[in-house]
Design a protein around this motif. Structure first.
Motif, PDB file in Angstrom:
ATOM      1  N   LEU A  71      36.695  53.967  56.922  1.00 53.70           N
ATOM      2  CA  LEU A  71      35.481  53.218  56.640  1.00 53.70           C
ATOM      3  C   LEU A  71      35.491  52.575  55.260  1.00 53.70           C
ATOM      4  CD1 LEU A  71      32.830  55.682  58.125  1.00 53.70           C
ATOM      5  CD2 LEU A  71      33.844  53.666  59.199  1.00 53.70           C
ATOM      6  N   SER A  72      36.537  52.808  54.463  1.00 54.80           N
ATOM      7  CA  SER A  72      36.579  52.278  53.106  1.00 54.80           C
ATOM      8  C   SER A  72      37.603  51.165  52.929  1.00 54.80           C
ATOM      9  CB  SER A  72      36.884  53.398  52.098  1.00 54.80           C
ATOM     10  OG  SER A  72      35.905  54.420  52.181  1.00 54.80           O
ATOM     11  N   HIS A  73      38.624  51.094  53.804  1.00 58.43           N
ATOM     12  CA  HIS A  73      39.677  50.092  53.671  1.00 58.43           C
ATOM     13  C   HIS A  73      39.667  49.209  54.914  1.00 58.43           C
ATOM     14  CE1 HIS A  73      40.897  53.236  50.866  1.00 58.43           C
ATOM     15  NE2 HIS A  73      41.573  52.308  50.209  1.00 58.43           N
ATOM     16  N   ALA A  74      39.545  47.926  54.701  1.00 57.48           N
ATOM     17  CA  ALA A  74      39.513  46.991  55.830  1.00 57.48           C
ATOM     18  C   ALA A  74      40.884  46.823  56.476  1.00 57.48           C
ATOM     19  CB  ALA A  74      38.978  45.635  55.360  1.00 57.48           C
ATOM     20  N   ASP A  75      41.980  47.104  55.727  1.00 58.38           N
ATOM     21  CA  ASP A  75      43.325  46.935  56.279  1.00 58.38           C
ATOM     22  C   ASP A  75      43.622  47.922  57.399  1.00 58.38           C
ATOM     23  OD1 ASP A  75      43.607  44.957  54.440  1.00 58.38           O
ATOM     24  OD2 ASP A  75      44.755  46.167  53.015  1.00 58.38           O
ATOM     25  N   VAL A  76      42.897  49.034  57.414  1.00 54.57           N
ATOM     26  CA  VAL A  76      43.173  50.047  58.438  1.00 54.57           C
ATOM     27  C   VAL A  76      42.847  49.504  59.820  1.00 54.57           C
ATOM     28  CG1 VAL A  76      42.693  52.415  59.143  1.00 54.57           C
ATOM     29  CG2 VAL A  76      42.603  51.792  56.728  1.00 54.57           C
ATOM     30  N   LEU A  77      41.841  48.663  59.939  1.00 54.55           N
ATOM     31  CA  LEU A  77      41.464  48.120  61.238  1.00 54.55           C
ATOM     32  C   LEU A  77      42.569  47.235  61.805  1.00 54.55           C
ATOM     33  CD1 LEU A  77      39.066  48.303  63.143  1.00 54.55           C
ATOM     34  CD2 LEU A  77      38.167  46.211  62.137  1.00 54.55           C
ATOM     35  N   GLY A  78      43.293  46.502  60.921  1.00 55.92           N
ATOM     36  CA  GLY A  78      44.408  45.696  61.397  1.00 55.92           C
ATOM     37  C   GLY A  78      45.553  46.555  61.904  1.00 55.92           C
ATOM     38  N   VAL A  79      45.818  47.673  61.228  1.00 56.63           N
ATOM     39  CA  VAL A  79      46.867  48.584  61.700  1.00 56.63           C
ATOM     40  C   VAL A  79      46.454  49.237  63.014  1.00 56.63           C
ATOM     41  CG1 VAL A  79      48.225  50.614  61.083  1.00 56.63           C
ATOM     42  CG2 VAL A  79      47.577  48.978  59.317  1.00 56.63           C
ATOM     43  N   ALA A  80      45.150  49.537  63.179  1.00 55.57           N
ATOM     44  CA  ALA A  80      44.679  50.202  64.393  1.00 55.57           C
ATOM     45  C   ALA A  80      44.876  49.345  65.628  1.00 55.57           C
ATOM     46  CB  ALA A  80      43.203  50.571  64.239  1.00 55.57           C
ATOM     47  N   GLN A  81      44.959  48.023  65.471  1.00 50.17           N
ATOM     48  CA  GLN A  81      45.145  47.143  66.615  1.00 50.17           C
ATOM     49  C   GLN A  81      46.573  47.124  67.128  1.00 50.17           C
ATOM     50  OE1 GLN A  81      43.787  43.385  65.113  1.00 50.17           O
ATOM     51  NE2 GLN A  81      41.600  43.917  65.266  1.00 50.17           N
ATOM     52  N   ARG A  82      47.559  47.612  66.318  1.00 47.62           N
ATOM     53  CA  ARG A  82      48.969  47.511  66.685  1.00 47.62           C
ATOM     54  C   ARG A  82      49.592  48.818  67.148  1.00 47.62           C
ATOM     55  NH1 ARG A  82      51.284  43.729  61.734  1.00 47.62           N
ATOM     56  NH2 ARG A  82      49.733  42.044  61.945  1.00 47.62           N
ATOM     57  N   VAL A  83      48.916  49.938  66.893  1.00 47.63           N
ATOM     58  CA  VAL A  83      49.485  51.228  67.259  1.00 47.63           C
ATOM     59  C   VAL A  83      49.122  51.557  68.697  1.00 47.63           C
ATOM     60  CG1 VAL A  83      49.477  52.094  64.897  1.00 47.63           C
ATOM     61  CG2 VAL A  83      47.474  52.435  66.343  1.00 47.63           C
ATOM     62  N   ASP A  84      49.814  52.581  69.237  1.00 47.26           N
ATOM     63  CA  ASP A  84      49.562  53.008  70.613  1.00 47.26           C
ATOM     64  C   ASP A  84      48.335  53.898  70.745  1.00 47.26           C
ATOM     65  OD1 ASP A  84      51.827  51.622  71.405  1.00 47.26           O
ATOM     66  OD2 ASP A  84      53.125  53.346  70.972  1.00 47.26           O
ATOM     67  N   GLY A  85      47.969  54.555  69.698  1.00 47.30           N
ATOM     68  CA  GLY A  85      46.817  55.454  69.760  1.00 47.30           C
ATOM     69  C   GLY A  85      46.345  55.835  68.375  1.00 47.30           C
ATOM     70  N   ILE A  86      45.094  56.273  68.287  1.00 48.02           N
ATOM     71  CA  ILE A  86      44.481  56.623  67.009  1.00 48.02           C
ATOM     72  C   ILE A  86      43.966  58.053  67.101  1.00 48.02           C
ATOM     73  CG2 ILE A  86      42.694  56.028  65.332  1.00 48.02           C
ATOM     74  CD1 ILE A  86      42.716  53.204  66.523  1.00 48.02           C
ATOM     75  N   LEU A  87      44.284  58.830  66.086  1.00 51.32           N
ATOM     76  CA  LEU A  87      43.839  60.219  65.977  1.00 51.32           C
ATOM     77  C   LEU A  87      42.930  60.327  64.757  1.00 51.32           C
ATOM     78  CD1 LEU A  87      44.251  63.023  67.326  1.00 51.32           C
ATOM     79  CD2 LEU A  87      46.043  63.445  65.644  1.00 51.32           C
TER      80      LEU A  87
END
Length: 526
Positions: free
Chosen positions: A435-451
């Motif tokens: 919730l503090s870094h906007a770059d994380v959302l871009g990485v979340a779109q490319r991975v197979d899953g989020i934990l």
């Protein structure tokens, strides 16, 4: 994808009553505070009541009418006891009691506030209860009010007698004048007038012969031996019960207003995803970041179970690329990612840990990295842009950092996908707070899953809902959550704990400090 993993533990209880009790018991400080306030209130009340005494006197109110002449009228109807009660509590009686006690008239109001006048059921008795700070004063006050009431009633009865006899005496005077006139004119008096005069004189004598006291003291007040009210033990028990009730109410209000995650069910409801693992608090375990392969503890076994469930919810070939994030705590996600990578490497296959934080998070300095010479001589697994991490008995896994200012190359999820190309390989990506870094959302779109790593008693439900909404809007796949109970704080123990050195690598290389690691990783880039 399998269904939610059932957890029958102390964080998730299906019984609503037990869940409510556990919610209340989480706020034991408030319950203890309520109990202490109740005990202090009971103690203060006992101290106040210790100097309060009540003495009682009783007065029998008699009727002023002739009990033998009032045929057919009951004794209760001869005297209005409610009227006498109000008179006994009036200011006139209070002023009379002040004179009896030798007090000035301006203290009559204070004395009247200390007395209570009551009527026992079905009786013609007035009960005077006087309150004072000493036994003798209470007895004197009760007796003074009883005497003051009798004196006031006697004055009222005497006034009634005077008014009644005054009217009769006027009638007698008129008859005497008439009889004297008749005797002068006719020398004889009428028998009827004489009889009437006789009856009037007799009635005057009867009225004056009646008792005007109007009552008797049937019970004189005695000095009480004990103060009024319950004793110390009773007040303490009552204070304990009231304090416990107050503490429960405060704990319930605090629990209703608390938005932090407390159980597995709250995590599922907020994230709308299963909970894949629970990390217990490992008291006395290894405080190092990487524990899988180095120590055997309940927390280490929880990491191994988490790796097994991550493989289950992943694709058929393996978990693929998994992004490990926390809503607001980056260090919790780093610990879970490092140990998850070690647990996946222990099960077999090639695993890479990618630090995709936008700035240098210091994860490399906290991992037991292997020397560059040992990594370079290894065959079959590319180490370009990274080094190996020594997981001891669990084996090893590759590590790549994405810090912008350090000696590491920036690695994103797409670059990690090109580096790890084998079918049985896995990539664990860790980043900063979601919730503090906007770059994380871009990485979340490319991975197979989020934990998502959820801290017990530290993460708020609103943050989890926001994470779920952002992942859903970005089109990411939410694998599940990890509930971290946290590590107990042992600040006093840490002061006396000796600093631990890194364990030597399996190939005999000694542990390295941070500058040596920087030089090693810089050489790996060349």
């Amino acid at each position: 994808m399998t269904g939610p993993t059932p957890f029958d533990d102390r964080y998730d209880e299906p019984d609503q009553l037990r869940d409510q009790l556990r919610r209340l018991l989480r706020h034991r400080v408030l319950i203890t505070l309520g109990i202490l306030l109740g005990l202090l209130g009971g103690l203060a009340l006992s101290v106040q009541r210790a100097h309060t005494y009540i003495a009682t006197s009783e007065v029998l109110v008699r009727s002023t009418t002739d009990p033998f002449g009032a045929v057919g009228v009951s004794a209760d109807n001869q005297v209005s006891m409610s009227t006498e009660q109000r008179i006994a509590a009036s200011a006139a009686v209070a002023h009379q009691a002040a004179r009896i006690l030798g007090r000035p008239d301006h203290q009559a109001g204070t004395l009247g506030a200390r007395v209570r006048v009551s009527i026992p059921q079905k009786s013609q008795v007035l009960r005077f209860e006087f309150t004072a700070n000493a036994p003798q004063r209470a007895a004197r006050g009760a007796n003074a009010f009883a005497q003051a009431y009798l004196a006031d009633r006697k004055i009222r009865n005497s006034s009634t007698v005077q008014r009644a006899t005054h009217a009769l005496e006027q009638q007698i005077a008129v008859l005497n004048q008439r009889l004297a006139k008749d005797q002068l004119e006719r020398a004889t008096a009428k028998p009827a007038a004489q009889n009437q005069l006789y009856n009037l004189q007799k009635r005057v004598l009867d009225i004056r012969s009646r008792d005007t006291d109007g009552g008797d003291v049937v019970r004189a007040a005695q000095a009480p031996a004990l103060p009024v009210g319950p004793g110390l033990r009773t007040l303490l028990v009552l204070g304990l019960a009231c304090g416990l009730l107050l503490g429960i109410v405060l704990a319930w209000v605090r629990s209703a207003l608390d938005t932090r995650v407390r159980s597995v069910g709250e995590v599922r409801a907020s994230l709308r995803a299963p909970v894949l693992g629970i990390l217990p608090s490992d008291d006395g375990g290894d405080p190092a970041l990487l524990t899988v392969g180095h120590t055997d503890s309940p927390r280490t076994e929880a990491y191994r179970a988490l790796a097994f469930r991550v493989r289950q919810v992943g694709s058929a070939s393996g978990p693929g690329q998994v992004l490990v994030v926390a809503p607001r705590r980056a260090r919790a996600a780093e610990e879970v990612a490092a140990n998850l990578a070690a647990a996946l490497a222990e099960e077999g296959g090639e695993v890479r840990l990618v630090d995709a934080a936008p700035d240098t998070s210091g994860l490399a300095a906290r991992l037991p990295l292997m020397p560059y010479e040992a990594s370079a001589t290894d065959e079959g697994y590319p180490t370009e842009g990274g080094v190996f991490v020594d997981a001891a008995l669990a084996g090893r896994f590759a590590f790549t950092s994405g810090g912008g200012t350090g000696p590491f190359t920036r690695a994103t999820a797409s670059e990690a996908d090109g580096t790890v190309s084998r079918a049985d390989s896995s990539t664990v990506v860790v980043s900063g707070p979601f919730l503090s870094h906007a770059d994380v959302l871009g990485v979340a779109q490319r991975v197979d899953g989020i934990l998502v790593v959820v801290g017990l008693n530290g993460t708020r439900r609103d943050d989890l809902r926001q994470v779920q909404e952002l992942i859903g809007c970005a089109g990411g796949r939410l694998l599940g959550a990890v509930l971290d109970a946290g590590r107990p704080r042992r600040r006093l123990r840490a002061l006396f704990r000796r600093p631990k050195h890194h364990r030597p690598s399996p190939i005999g290389a000694s542990s390295m400090d941070l500058p040596l690691q920087d030089d090693l990783l810089a050489a790996s880039r060349r």
